[in-house]
Design an enzyme around this catalytic site. Structure first.
Site, mmCIF file in Angstrom:
data_model
loop_
_atom_site.group_PDB
_atom_site.id
_atom_site.type_symbol
_atom_site.label_atom_id
_atom_site.label_comp_id
_atom_site.label_asym_id
_atom_site.label_seq_id
_atom_site.Cartn_x
_atom_site.Cartn_y
_atom_site.Cartn_z
ATOM 1 N N GLU A 1 -17.389 12.046 22.526
ATOM 2 C CA GLU A 1 -16.120 12.722 22.217
ATOM 3 C C GLU A 1 -15.797 12.706 20.710
ATOM 4 O O GLU A 1 -14.898 13.431 20.268
ATOM 5 C CB GLU A 1 -14.965 12.044 22.968
ATOM 6 C CG GLU A 1 -15.082 12.115 24.481
ATOM 7 C CD GLU A 1 -14.561 13.439 25.042
ATOM 8 O OE1 GLU A 1 -13.479 13.864 24.635
ATOM 9 O OE2 GLU A 1 -15.267 14.028 25.883
ATOM 10 N N HIS B 1 -12.641 -3.501 4.003
ATOM 11 C CA HIS B 1 -11.198 -3.699 4.099
ATOM 12 C C HIS B 1 -10.587 -3.106 5.377
ATOM 13 O O HIS B 1 -9.924 -3.819 6.122
ATOM 14 C CB HIS B 1 -10.518 -3.107 2.846
ATOM 15 C CG HIS B 1 -9.052 -3.341 2.773
ATOM 16 N ND1 HIS B 1 -8.370 -3.495 1.586
ATOM 17 C CD2 HIS B 1 -8.107 -3.435 3.735
ATOM 18 C CE1 HIS B 1 -7.089 -3.690 1.826
ATOM 19 N NE2 HIS B 1 -6.906 -3.659 3.139
ATOM 20 N N HIS C 1 -6.686 -2.968 9.865
ATOM 21 C CA HIS C 1 -7.871 -3.781 9.586
ATOM 22 C C HIS C 1 -8.726 -3.806 10.853
ATOM 23 O O HIS C 1 -8.659 -4.738 11.647
ATOM 24 C CB HIS C 1 -7.453 -5.190 9.155
ATOM 25 C CG HIS C 1 -6.766 -5.235 7.829
ATOM 26 N ND1 HIS C 1 -6.263 -6.387 7.273
ATOM 27 C CD2 HIS C 1 -6.510 -4.252 6.924
ATOM 28 C CE1 HIS C 1 -5.728 -6.119 6.080
ATOM 29 N NE2 HIS C 1 -5.852 -4.815 5.857
ATOM 30 N N HIS D 1 -2.674 2.477 8.222
ATOM 31 C CA HIS D 1 -3.758 1.636 7.702
ATOM 32 C C HIS D 1 -3.904 0.421 8.604
ATOM 33 O O HIS D 1 -2.923 -0.286 8.856
ATOM 34 C CB HIS D 1 -3.424 1.202 6.267
ATOM 35 C CG HIS D 1 -4.299 0.107 5.745
ATOM 36 N ND1 HIS D 1 -5.672 0.178 5.724
ATOM 37 C CD2 HIS D 1 -3.984 -1.103 5.206
ATOM 38 C CE1 HIS D 1 -6.168 -0.935 5.193
ATOM 39 N NE2 HIS D 1 -5.166 -1.730 4.877
ATOM 40 N N GLU E 1 0.829 -1.216 0.000
ATOM 41 C CA GLU E 1 0.000 0.000 0.000
ATOM 42 C C GLU E 1 0.862 1.263 0.000
ATOM 43 O O GLU E 1 0.347 2.358 0.232
ATOM 44 C CB GLU E 1 -0.943 0.021 1.216
ATOM 45 C CG GLU E 1 -1.846 -1.184 1.358
ATOM 46 C CD GLU E 1 -2.875 -1.352 0.243
ATOM 47 O OE1 GLU E 1 -2.878 -0.530 -0.697
ATOM 48 O OE2 GLU E 1 -3.648 -2.319 0.307
HETATM 49 P P1 13P Z 1 1.207 -5.405 3.062
HETATM 50 O O1 13P Z 1 1.652 -6.665 3.785
HETATM 51 O O2 13P Z 1 1.769 -5.336 1.679
HETATM 52 O O3 13P Z 1 1.500 -4.168 3.892
HETATM 53 O O4 13P Z 1 -0.364 -5.496 2.861
HETATM 54 C C1 13P Z 1 -1.226 -5.587 3.960
HETATM 55 C C2 13P Z 1 -2.512 -4.890 3.739
HETATM 56 O O5 13P Z 1 -3.178 -4.537 4.691
HETATM 57 C C3 13P Z 1 -2.969 -4.627 2.353
HETATM 58 O O6 13P Z 1 -4.024 -3.719 2.352
HETATM 59 ZN ZN ZN Z 2 -5.160 -3.749 4.223
#
Ligand code: 13P
Ligand code: ZN
Length: 274
Positions: free
Chosen positions: A170, A211, A142, A140, A116
């Site tokens: 908040e 995602h 998950h 980023h 990413e």
């Molecule tokens: P990477 O291992 O390449 O960082 O990918 C993980 C991910 O969350 C892809 O969206």
């Molecule tokens: Zn991801």
């Protein structure tokens, strides 16, 4: 003395581990990048290796030419960052055109920056421009509750912002600008990078449908705190929706939001108020 003793590297590693402890980084899920200050580059550069080859990113940002980023490795696990930093993370330098990176430290044994990296890079570019250079972190994760919401909530900035603001008092203080939404897209390339950076022109945080979440900020505390606040609000939203079987008896009203904004001195994004 090793590069791992340097404060910025320590704080980066701690942030990765904090995310792992939250349960946001199964396997290799998620990625973190940090745009280093010139002082931090000077502190770390005695430990740099012979640079790797330049690798074109498929995106260009002239305002990031010559910058250095700490990045997690593609396919490498957040869980391992604290145990084995030199394989799990690395430092890359950006070329003078702002379109390629090369590894100057870490990512040992054939590692490369997160898949990413183009999204992070374009987000850094727009947040750097929008904040006069103050923003340095793109994260980023998950985040399970926010991902769950992307199955039950319309994929609009207004629907997500309103639902999250209403879930914890908040929230409008922490993200008065709201959150943006990127529809489902194939991860890991230039297309999703450009779509996300369009959203990040307006918002500090972007939801990636089905995602995860992208957050931006000036430092690790603020950026991690934003991710944590959004994800906790999403958890409360899902708990309330599940326990009430979709029926909400009362919530925080738009006038309540206006009162919070006045008291805390923040400007709410009026697009999301009726
Ligand atoms: P990477 O291992 O390449 O960082 O990918 C993980 C991910 O969350 C892809 O969206
Ligand atoms: Zn991801």
């Amino acid at each position: 003395m090793s590069i791992l003793d340097i404060d910025i590297i320590q704080r980066y590693i701690r942030t990765c581990n904090d995310g792992w402890l939250q349960g946001w980084h199964e396997r290799n899920g998620g990625n973190l990048t940090y745009r280093m200050t010139p002082e931090e580059v000077a502190q770390c550069s005695p430990f740099f290796q012979e640079p790797g080859a330049w690798v074109n990113m498929g995106v260009t940002a002239e305002n990031l030419a010559g910058e250095y980023f700490i990045t997690t490795g593609s396919g490498r696990f957040f869980r391992n960052v604290i145990l084995d930093p030199s394989h799990s993370i690395g430092i890359v330098e950006i070329n003078d055109k702002g379109d390629s990176w090369r590894i100057v430290w870490g990512l040992e044994d054939g590692g490369k920056p997160t898949s990413e990296f183009p999204s992070h890079f374009m987000n850094h570019s727009v947040r750097k421009a929008a904040t006069n250079g103050a923003y340095r972190v793109i994260y980023h994760a998950h985040t399970p509750n926010l991902i769950a919401m992307t199955f039950t909530t319309p994929l609009t900035a207004k629907a997500f912002t309103k639902a999250l603001w209403q879930s914890a008092t908040e929230c409008p203080v922490v993200f008065p600008g709201g959150v943006g939404v990127v529809p489902w897209m194939v991860p890991g390339g230039a297309e999703i990078a450009l779509a996300t950076s369009e959203v990040m022109k307006t918002f500090d945080a972007a939801v990636w449908a089905h995602h995860g979440t992208f957050c931006s900020g000036p430092d690790f505390d603020i950026t991690f705190g934003l991710m944590h606040t959004i994800e906790k609000a999403a958890q409360i939203y899902n708990l309330a929706m599940a326990s009430g079987q979709g029926k909400i008896l009362q919530t925080i009203t738009d006038d309540n939001f206006r009162a919070i904004a006045k008291e805390f001195g923040v400007t709410l994004n009026e697009d999301f108020l009726d």
